[in-house]
Write a protein that holds these residues in place. Structure first.
Motif, PDB file in Angstrom:
ATOM      1  N   THR A 111       0.828  -1.195   0.000  1.00  0.00           N
ATOM      2  CA  THR A 111       0.000   0.000   0.000  1.00  0.00           C
ATOM      3  C   THR A 111       0.869   1.255   0.000  1.00  0.00           C
ATOM      4  O   THR A 111       1.766   1.380   0.846  1.00  0.00           O
ATOM      5  CB  THR A 111      -0.913   0.023   1.242  1.00  0.00           C
ATOM      6  N   PRO A 112       0.616   2.194  -0.921  1.00  0.00           N
ATOM      7  CA  PRO A 112       1.360   3.463  -0.879  1.00  0.00           C
ATOM      8  C   PRO A 112       1.162   4.156   0.472  1.00  0.00           C
ATOM      9  O   PRO A 112       0.080   4.089   1.063  1.00  0.00           O
ATOM     10  CB  PRO A 112       0.729   4.275  -2.021  1.00  0.00           C
ATOM     11  N   GLU A 113       2.178   4.819   0.960  1.00  0.00           N
ATOM     12  CA  GLU A 113       2.138   5.436   2.281  1.00  0.00           C
ATOM     13  C   GLU A 113       1.083   6.535   2.343  1.00  0.00           C
ATOM     14  O   GLU A 113       0.992   7.391   1.465  1.00  0.00           O
ATOM     15  CB  GLU A 113       3.513   6.014   2.634  1.00  0.00           C
ATOM     16  N   ALA A 114       0.271   6.488   3.420  1.00  0.00           N
ATOM     17  CA  ALA A 114      -0.707   7.536   3.751  1.00  0.00           C
ATOM     18  C   ALA A 114      -1.772   7.730   2.669  1.00  0.00           C
ATOM     19  O   ALA A 114      -2.404   8.790   2.607  1.00  0.00           O
ATOM     20  CB  ALA A 114      -0.004   8.855   4.039  1.00  0.00           C
ATOM     21  N   VAL A 115      -2.022   6.750   1.825  1.00  0.00           N
ATOM     22  CA  VAL A 115      -3.031   6.880   0.787  1.00  0.00           C
ATOM     23  C   VAL A 115      -4.395   6.547   1.377  1.00  0.00           C
ATOM     24  O   VAL A 115      -4.529   5.666   2.227  1.00  0.00           O
ATOM     25  CB  VAL A 115      -2.715   5.976  -0.418  1.00  0.00           C
ATOM     26  N   THR A 116      -5.421   7.268   0.962  1.00  0.00           N
ATOM     27  CA  THR A 116      -6.771   6.974   1.422  1.00  0.00           C
ATOM     28  C   THR A 116      -7.374   5.842   0.590  1.00  0.00           C
ATOM     29  O   THR A 116      -6.886   5.515  -0.499  1.00  0.00           O
ATOM     30  CB  THR A 116      -7.680   8.198   1.312  1.00  0.00           C
ATOM     31  N   VAL A 117      -8.467   5.292   1.092  1.00  0.00           N
ATOM     32  CA  VAL A 117      -9.142   4.209   0.380  1.00  0.00           C
ATOM     33  C   VAL A 117      -9.578   4.679  -1.000  1.00  0.00           C
ATOM     34  O   VAL A 117      -9.343   3.998  -2.008  1.00  0.00           O
ATOM     35  CB  VAL A 117     -10.357   3.711   1.189  1.00  0.00           C
ATOM     36  N   GLU A 118     -10.208   5.848  -1.082  1.00  0.00           N
ATOM     37  CA  GLU A 118     -10.681   6.307  -2.387  1.00  0.00           C
ATOM     38  C   GLU A 118      -9.524   6.572  -3.346  1.00  0.00           C
ATOM     39  O   GLU A 118      -9.599   6.226  -4.534  1.00  0.00           O
ATOM     40  CB  GLU A 118     -11.535   7.564  -2.257  1.00  0.00           C
ATOM     41  N   ALA A 119      -8.439   7.149  -2.836  1.00  0.00           N
ATOM     42  CA  ALA A 119      -7.285   7.406  -3.707  1.00  0.00           C
ATOM     43  C   ALA A 119      -6.710   6.103  -4.237  1.00  0.00           C
ATOM     44  O   ALA A 119      -6.289   6.022  -5.404  1.00  0.00           O
ATOM     45  CB  ALA A 119      -6.227   8.190  -2.942  1.00  0.00           C
ATOM     46  N   LEU A 120      -6.684   5.072  -3.401  1.00  0.00           N
ATOM     47  CA  LEU A 120      -6.199   3.764  -3.850  1.00  0.00           C
ATOM     48  C   LEU A 120      -7.105   3.210  -4.942  1.00  0.00           C
ATOM     49  O   LEU A 120      -6.632   2.741  -5.984  1.00  0.00           O
ATOM     50  CB  LEU A 120      -6.134   2.799  -2.670  1.00  0.00           C
ATOM     51  N   VAL A 121      -8.398   3.263  -4.713  1.00  0.00           N
ATOM     52  CA  VAL A 121      -9.353   2.687  -5.660  1.00  0.00           C
ATOM     53  C   VAL A 121      -9.322   3.442  -6.990  1.00  0.00           C
ATOM     54  O   VAL A 121      -9.484   2.843  -8.063  1.00  0.00           O
ATOM     55  CB  VAL A 121     -10.765   2.680  -5.048  1.00  0.00           C
ATOM     56  N   ARG A 122      -9.070   4.734  -6.938  1.00  0.00           N
ATOM     57  CA  ARG A 122      -8.996   5.527  -8.174  1.00  0.00           C
ATOM     58  C   ARG A 122      -7.877   5.041  -9.093  1.00  0.00           C
ATOM     59  O   ARG A 122      -7.948   5.221 -10.319  1.00  0.00           O
ATOM     60  CB  ARG A 122      -8.802   7.006  -7.839  1.00  0.00           C
ATOM     61  N   LEU A 123      -6.850   4.407  -8.528  1.00  0.00           N
ATOM     62  CA  LEU A 123      -5.753   3.881  -9.354  1.00  0.00           C
ATOM     63  C   LEU A 123      -6.255   2.811 -10.324  1.00  0.00           C
ATOM     64  O   LEU A 123      -5.634   2.568 -11.360  1.00  0.00           O
ATOM     65  CB  LEU A 123      -4.649   3.304  -8.468  1.00  0.00           C
ATOM     66  N   GLY A 124      -7.374   2.170  -9.979  1.00  0.00           N
ATOM     67  CA  GLY A 124      -7.928   1.159 -10.867  1.00  0.00           C
ATOM     68  C   GLY A 124      -8.433   1.709 -12.190  1.00  0.00           C
ATOM     69  O   GLY A 124      -8.650   0.959 -13.140  1.00  0.00           O
ATOM     70  N   ARG A 125      -8.609   3.001 -12.277  1.00  0.00           N
ATOM     71  CA  ARG A 125      -9.096   3.607 -13.514  1.00  0.00           C
ATOM     72  C   ARG A 125      -7.977   3.925 -14.507  1.00  0.00           C
ATOM     73  O   ARG A 125      -8.237   4.402 -15.614  1.00  0.00           O
ATOM     74  CB  ARG A 125      -9.863   4.905 -13.199  1.00  0.00           C
TER      75      ARG A 125
END
Length: 290
Positions: A111-125
Motif C-alpha cells: 500500500t502506498p504510504e498515507a493513501v486513502t481508500v478512495e485514492a487507492l481505488v482511483r488507481l484502478g481507472r
C-alpha cells in the motif's frame, strides 16, 4: 440454467443475475513453462479455465500456484508455450487493452504510504485514462460502485494502512473492481485473515460472480473453502496439473493423499453438500505413513 438465473460457487441459483456468454473470459495455457532464472516452476502445463465461473487453484506450498497466476496475467513471461484469452495470445495484446479485460489482486500488495481508500481505488481507472483527459463522471461512478460493492463507502476517506486486515483486502479488491473488467484474478485473497474476514472476502467473490457476472480465478489454500465457493477446481502438484474439474467430481481422498500427502476422508459439507476434507487422526496418519 434459465436466462435470468446464475449460480454461486455453492450451486444456489440467483434470480436476476446477469449471465455472461460462456465463450468469453476463457483463459487457456498450452505447453506453458514458467521459470525464475534457471529454476523451472511450471512445466509443460495444458490448462483450460471456464468463462462465467469461479475457479480456485489449489495445491501444496511451492507447487507453482502463484507463479501460474503471474503467468496467466503476463506478470511473468513464459519460458515455453502460450497463454490465451478467448483465443488471443495475451503477450500479443497491448498492455492497456489487456488491463481493460483482466484485473489482478496480487499476493500481499504494497500500500502506498498515507493513501486513502478512495485514492487507492482511483488507481484502478488507470487503464481507462488518456493523456490530458480529465477525470470523468464515468470514472467516478466506477469508483463509487466499487466502494459500494465492497462495503467500503463509509471508509473512503480513511488511510488504508490504518484499516484492519479484512478492510484492507476489501480496499484492494475495490481497486480491482474499479478497473471494470469481466475477469478478476486474486492471489491468495484470504491470507492472514481470520475466519470471519476470510468468509467475508469469499462471500464478496461469490456475489461478484452471481450478481455482476464476473469470471473469477483465485488461489486458495483451504480445500473446503475452495470446494464451497468454486465452480471449477485446478489442483497443482510440482508445477504440473494433478486434476481439474468440478469440486464434487475430482476432490477425493485418493487425490488429497496423493497430492498433499495427507490421509483423509472426504465427506459432504453439512451446510452446502460440497466436498469437505477431514484429515485422519494423528495416529492413523502415522500408521498410514508406516
Amino acid at each position: 440454467m434459465t436466462p435470468d438465473t446464475a449460480t454461486t460457487g455453492a450451486g444456489a441459483p440467483v434470480k436476476g443475475a446477469p449471465v455472461v456468454d460462456k465463450a468469453t473470459n476463457r483463459l487457456a495455457a498450452r505447453g506453458l513453462g514458467l521459470r525464475y532464472g534457471s529454476r523451472t516452476i511450471v512445466d509443460g502445463l495444458d490448462l483450460d479455465l471456464p468463462g462465467n465461473a469461479v475457479t480456485a487453484i489449489v495445491g501444496p506450498n511451492a507447487c507453482g500456484k502463484s507463479t501460474l497466476l503471474r503467468g496467466l496475467t503476463r506478470l511473468l513471461d513464459p519460458a515455453a508455450g502460450t497463454v490465451t484469452l478467448d483465443g488471443s495470445d495475451i503477450h500479443r495484446m497491448p498492455a492497456r487493452a489487456l488491463a481493460r479485460r483482466m484485473g489482478l489482486l496480487p499476493q500481499q500488495p504494497v500500500t502506498p504510504e498515507a493513501v486513502t481508500v478512495e485514492a487507492l481505488v482511483r488507481l484502478g481507472r488507470f487503464p481507462h485514462q488518456r493523456m490530458l483527459t480529465p477525470w470523468s463522471k464515468a470514472d467516478q461512478a466506477a469508483v463509487d460502485e466499487a466502494l459500494e460493492r465492497t462495503g467500503m463507502t463509509g471508509l473512503r476517506d480513511q488511510q488504508v494502512d490504518r484499516l484492519s486486515g479484512g478492510q484492507r483486502q476489501r480496499a484492494w479488491i475495490a481497486l480491482a473492481l474499479a478497473q471494470d473488467t469481466d475477469l478478476l484474478l486474486l492471489d491468495e485473497p484470504t491470507t492472514f485473515l481470520d475466519l470471519r474476514h476470510q468468509l467475508d472476502v469469499l462471500d464478496l467473490v461469490a456475489d461478484l460472480h452471481a450478481e455482476a457476472g464476473r469470471t473469477v480465478v483465485m488461489v486458495l489454500h483451504d480445500l473446503g473453502q475452495a470446494a464451497r465457493y468454486a465452480d471449477h477446481l485446478v489442483v497443482l502438484q510440482d508445477g504440473r496439473l494433478a486434476a481439474a474439474g468440478a469440486p464434487g467430481e475430482i476432490l477425493t481422498a485418493e487425490l488429497v493423499e496423493r497430492v498433499f500427502q495427507v490421509p483423509c476422508q472426504v465427506v459432504p459439507d453439512p451446510e452446502t453438500g460440497t466436498p469437505l476434507v477431514v484429515p485422519k487422526a494423528r495416529s492413523r496418519r502415522a500408521a498410514a505413513r508406516d
